[in-house]
Design an enzyme around this catalytic site. Structure first.
Site, PDB file in Angstrom:
ATOM      1  N   ASP A   1       0.846  -1.193   0.000  1.00  0.00           N
ATOM      2  CA  ASP A   1       0.000   0.000   0.000  1.00  0.00           C
ATOM      3  C   ASP A   1       0.881   1.242   0.000  1.00  0.00           C
ATOM      4  O   ASP A   1       1.923   1.273   0.664  1.00  0.00           O
ATOM      5  CB  ASP A   1      -0.908   0.018   1.227  1.00  0.00           C
TER       6      ASP A   1
ATOM      7  N   ASP B   1       0.959   5.457   0.415  1.00  0.00           N
ATOM      8  CA  ASP B   1       0.339   6.715   0.832  1.00  0.00           C
ATOM      9  C   ASP B   1       1.247   7.862   0.437  1.00  0.00           C
ATOM     10  O   ASP B   1       2.468   7.816   0.663  1.00  0.00           O
ATOM     11  CB  ASP B   1       0.116   6.736   2.344  1.00  0.00           C
TER      12      ASP B   1
ATOM     13  N   ASP C   1       1.499   9.119  14.027  1.00  0.00           N
ATOM     14  CA  ASP C   1       1.351   8.413  15.300  1.00  0.00           C
ATOM     15  C   ASP C   1       2.666   7.843  15.815  1.00  0.00           C
ATOM     16  O   ASP C   1       3.088   8.136  16.935  1.00  0.00           O
ATOM     17  CB  ASP C   1       0.295   7.310  15.179  1.00  0.00           C
TER      18      ASP C   1
END
Length: 464
Positions: free
Chosen positions: A83, A85, A164
């Site tokens: 994935d 981003d 985070d």
């Protein structure tokens, strides 16, 4: 990890510190450690063609374009990312204008999805501090510190601080192929440490789901959670009750359907988080000695199937998680005089109703889950043609698997599972022999009903 990168990390200690520990500039903001292309192993060969298209188009339009987060982390760990981003200083509207194959999604966090066939590249605008007010874009927080809406745009340094975990604050710059490390993430990757950026209690209050993410990454990556990052989890676990059930269900899928479910379950239980997701299952594990072994074996089997590339369904895991509560409620209803079948239906409804306050269960999973439970009553009934009818049920295989788990966990005495195993594998002769053992040979009983004589129509008379 790549050998070349390992050698790079083993450079003299003074250089290691200067490269990987975040530095404060004289004026206060965090200064990134920039790792040039010839000193890290991440290559464009790690990225999909779609991700590169998005990066290059943003760059050519004059915007900053960075791959960020998990894809860089995984590449540094020697894994091929799946994935991708993208982070940029372009606003969502500007990104949408650049890509006809894109759409804006989200209200709490506005992002852009750029679709290339089945692949979706997620593009986010750099976010600023929640207390900032940039025009009409304001971050809204509850009294407990929960971020209700966060569409404050900032610069890359602010965006990195808002990430985070340190290992997710790594940015790959398409302009010069360097990696920007804002929080010592590369060092934490080397030491296999999961560490929150900023004050952990504050970050968990901003978004309690970060506690679940900490567990998920620790299980997936085989990392340990830093002491200061794990310390508040027990106390703050109840904050998950503020999160919408639909969002928590999405997190449940990520937690248990990625091939590390057993480790994840044990960590969730250790930190008191599983009780926030499945409270009635947690309560049942206290009262029923077989409840926890059943869940663990279900997760172990699911992990094995995922590792082998075989299909899995959340419906089966949900059925296993909530079976012990169903058994408890079923016993109460039967003791009150309710017949077994309606008692099971009522018990299932009660368990599901309570569960929906914590995690949603879409119908596409809820209906099969009910079928799996109801088949537990039918599996012992094998007379006449019932065994064949049960075997043909669309949920038979999942119900049979749950039956085996019940026996392995000690809820049931072994035997019924072996019978069904033999019945599935046997030929017609073996199946008849098995049915005779339980007094259910359909050849000797017919269909179990009297054959109705066919009425003949009266012959018409000449007058008719």
């Amino acid at each position: 990890m790549f050998k070349g990168f390992t050698r790079f990390l083993q450079s003299p200690s003074g250089r290691l510190k200067s490269l990987f520990e975040p530095q404060e500039s004289p004026s206060g903001p965090m200064v990134p450690q920039v790792i040039p292309r010839d000193e890290h192993p991440v290559s464009r060969q790690h990225f999909s063609e779609a991700a590169l298209k998005v990066l290059y188009r943003l760059d050519s339009a004059g915007f900053g374009a960075y791959l960020v987060g998990g894809c860089i982390r995984d590449a540094l760990l020697g894994k091929m990312p799946k994935d991708f981003d993208v982070a940029t200083n372009a606003t969502p509207e500007q990104v949408r204008d650049l890509f006809r194959n894109s759409r804006l999604i989200g209200r709490r966090f506005r992002i852009v999805h750029v679709r290339f066939g089945r692949e979706v590249i997620e593009v986010t605008t750099f976010r600023g501090k929640p207390s900032d007010d940039h025009g009409n874009h304001i971050a809204h927080q509850s009294e407990n510190g929960l971020l209700l809406r966060d569409n404050v745009w900032g610069d890359i340094q602010e965006d990195a601080i808002r990430r985070d975990f340190t290992i997710n604050a790594l940015y790959y710059n398409i302009a010069d192929f360097s990696i920007h490390d804002f929080a010592g993430g590369v060092h934490d990757i080397e030491t296999r440490t999961l560490r929150l950026i900023g004050d952990p209690a504050t970050r968990y209050r901003e978004d309690p789901v970060r506690m679940l993410r900490a567990v998920r990454f620790a299980a997936k990556l085989d990392f340990h959670i830093a002491a200061d990052s794990e310390a508040p989890i027990h106390e703050l676990a109840p904050l998950l009750l503020q999160i919408p059930p639909a969002r928590l269900f999405d997190e449940v899928l990520k937690l248990f359907m990625a091939g590390h479910g057993l480790t994840t379950f044990r960590l969730l239980s250790h930190y008191g988080l599983f009780a926030m997701l499945f409270p009635e299952a947690e309560e049942a594990m206290v009262d029923l000695p077989w409840a926890e072994p059943l869940i663990e074996q279900a997760l172990q089997n699911t992990d094995k199937r995922i590792a082998e590339g075989r299909p899995v369904t959340p419906a089966f895991l949900l059925a296993a998680f909530l079976w012990a509560p169903v058994v408890q409620r079923l016993a109460e209803l039967e003791n009150s005089g309710m017949p077994p079948i309606p008692a099971l239906q009522a018990a299932a409804q009660q368990v599901i109703s309570r569960q929906l306050h914590h995690t949603s269960i879409p119908k596409r999973f809820g209906m099969p889950m009910r079928d799996i439970w109801e088949l537990q009553q039918r599996l012992p009934l094998r007379r006449g043609k019932r065994a064949f009818q049960t075997r043909e049920h669309p949920r038979f295989r999942a119900a049979y698997d749950l039956l085996l788990l019940r026996e392995q966990a000690g809820e049931l005495e072994p035997g019924l599972g072996d019978w069904w195993t033999a019945f599935q594998q046997g030929d017609e002769h073996e199946q008849r022999r098995l049915l005779q053992k339980v007094g259910g040979d359909p050849a000797s009983q017919g269909s179990g009903q009297r054959k109705r004589r066919r009425r003949r129509k009266p012959r018409p008379t000449q007058d008719s």
